[in-house]
Scaffold this motif. Structure first.
Motif, PDB file in Angstrom:
ATOM      1  N   VAL A 146       1.269  -1.699  -0.474  1.00 19.33           N
ATOM      2  CA  VAL A 146       0.220  -0.196   0.303  1.00 19.33           C
ATOM      3  C   VAL A 146       0.878   1.508  -0.075  1.00 19.33           C
ATOM      4  N   ALA A 147       2.030   0.970   0.893  1.00 19.79           N
ATOM      5  CA  ALA A 147       2.568   2.580   1.025  1.00 19.79           C
ATOM      6  C   ALA A 147       3.303   2.879  -0.267  1.00 19.79           C
ATOM      7  N   GLU A 148       3.563   2.074  -1.055  1.00 22.40           N
ATOM      8  CA  GLU A 148       4.757   1.880  -2.567  1.00 22.40           C
ATOM      9  C   GLU A 148       3.826   2.169  -3.143  1.00 22.40           C
ATOM     10  N   LEU A 149       3.046   1.819  -3.248  1.00 16.55           N
ATOM     11  CA  LEU A 149       1.687   1.844  -4.027  1.00 16.55           C
ATOM     12  C   LEU A 149       1.504   3.449  -4.696  1.00 16.55           C
ATOM     13  N   LEU A 150       1.343   3.545  -3.107  1.00 13.41           N
ATOM     14  CA  LEU A 150       1.293   5.121  -2.813  1.00 13.41           C
ATOM     15  C   LEU A 150       1.634   6.010  -3.073  1.00 13.41           C
ATOM     16  N   GLN A 151       3.022   5.681  -2.997  1.00 10.52           N
ATOM     17  CA  GLN A 151       4.245   6.786  -3.407  1.00 10.52           C
ATOM     18  C   GLN A 151       4.598   6.772  -5.062  1.00 10.52           C
ATOM     19  N   GLY A 152       4.252   5.727  -5.687  1.00 13.26           N
ATOM     20  CA  GLY A 152       4.268   5.810  -7.075  1.00 13.26           C
ATOM     21  C   GLY A 152       3.490   6.085  -8.125  1.00 13.26           C
ATOM     22  N   ILE A 153       2.016   6.056  -7.702  1.00 13.25           N
ATOM     23  CA  ILE A 153       0.996   6.853  -7.730  1.00 13.25           C
ATOM     24  C   ILE A 153       0.321   7.620  -8.108  1.00 13.25           C
ATOM     25  N   GLY A 154       0.630   7.905  -6.288  1.00  9.42           N
ATOM     26  CA  GLY A 154      -0.507   9.140  -6.000  1.00  9.42           C
ATOM     27  C   GLY A 154      -1.621   8.948  -5.190  1.00  9.42           C
ATOM     28  N   ALA A 155      -2.357   9.369  -4.218  1.00 10.25           N
ATOM     29  CA  ALA A 155      -4.029   9.527  -3.573  1.00 10.25           C
ATOM     30  C   ALA A 155      -5.069   8.855  -4.351  1.00 10.25           C
ATOM     31  N   GLN A 156      -4.470   9.711  -5.212  1.00 12.98           N
ATOM     32  CA  GLN A 156      -6.337   9.614  -6.137  1.00 12.98           C
ATOM     33  C   GLN A 156      -6.133   7.644  -7.049  1.00 12.98           C
TER      34      GLN A 156
END
Length: 255
Positions: A146-156
């Protein structure tokens, strides 16, 4: 595990190891056996001497992976073993000194998407569809992912995939940075192998160091002193001198 009926087909093509999930009758749904095999294969490479340029992970018959096989999921706390195996896969990819590329055709769902996200790059064909329906299965997905996905593609975009479990097409995935590029259906493995083969002239130490730096930065880690020392060692290495001499010879020789 090799052979036509293997749950993971492994073959070396040139200097690239291609590992394909091979349960087409179940849309390549993952089993714990497959996860253990994948981890063991990467660890074997990491601990041995080889001339591989890269590893490609894919699925057979136009499908990457439909997620964990429901027969392997109990809906109880014992399912934590699956998270443990996925974490082991992530660590095996991270410590491997050569790039690991996911070549995605068709569905890439749940644990299959986790498998792909753990690699260094994702190549998607036009047929690829991405989906992580954890909330529909009562799961809080792995925090590291989740953390890496958030950092990689953004919150939205992360909310769309994680909070709403929405399906994302290959083109949409490229737009939000979930995948590196989109190719014609049936050619994801070809493109992934092309990228790996392009490292034929690369300095192995530089490849390994760059991979390690990129993965650390994905987690928000940056030890400038450490990486400056790594850069200095590489700059003064015999490998680099040989690479520069070869490049100069090609340039002057017109090769």
């Amino acid at each position: 595990m090799t052979g036509k009926m293997a749950v993971v087909e492994s073959r070396v093509v040139g200097k690239t190891l291609v590992m394909a999930l091979n349960r087409p009758e179940r849309r390549n749904a993952l089993t714990k056996e497959q996860l253990r095999h994948l981890v063991a294969e990467l660890r074997r490479i990491g601990h041995g001497t080889h001339d591989l340029l890269g590893v490609v992970v894919t699925g057979t018959e136009g499908c990457f992976c439909a997620g964990m096989d429901v027969a392997e999921v109990t809906g109880t706390a014992t399912d934590e073993v699956i998270d443990h195996l996925l974490h082991e896969w992530t660590m095996a990819v991270e410590t491997l000194p050569v790039p690991v590329v996911a070549a995605v055709e068709g569905p890439c769902v749940g644990a299959g998407l986790d498998l792909a996200l753990s690699t260094d790059m994702i190549i998607a064909s036009e047929s690829a569809v991405f989906n992580l329906p954890a909330v529909h299965l009562g799961l809080l997905y792995r925090p590291l992912v989740v953390a890496e996905l958030l950092q990689g593609i953004g919150a939205q975009a992360a909310a769309r995939i994680l909070l709403f479990g929405d399906r994302v097409t290959a083109r949409e995935a490229a737009c939000i940075g979930l995948v590196s590029e989109v190719v014609e259906a049936g050619h994801a493995v070809d493109r992934a192998m092309e990228l790996a083969n392009g490292l034929e002239r690369a300095v192995r130490g530089a490849v390994a160091a760059t991979k390690a730096l990129l993965r650390g930065l994905r987690r928000g880690e940056l030890d400038l002193e450490r990486w400056s020392e790594v850069a200095r060692r590489l700059a003064a290495s015999e490998e680099r001198r040989s690479a520069v001499a070869a490049a100069r010879a090609r340039l002057l020789g017109g090769a």
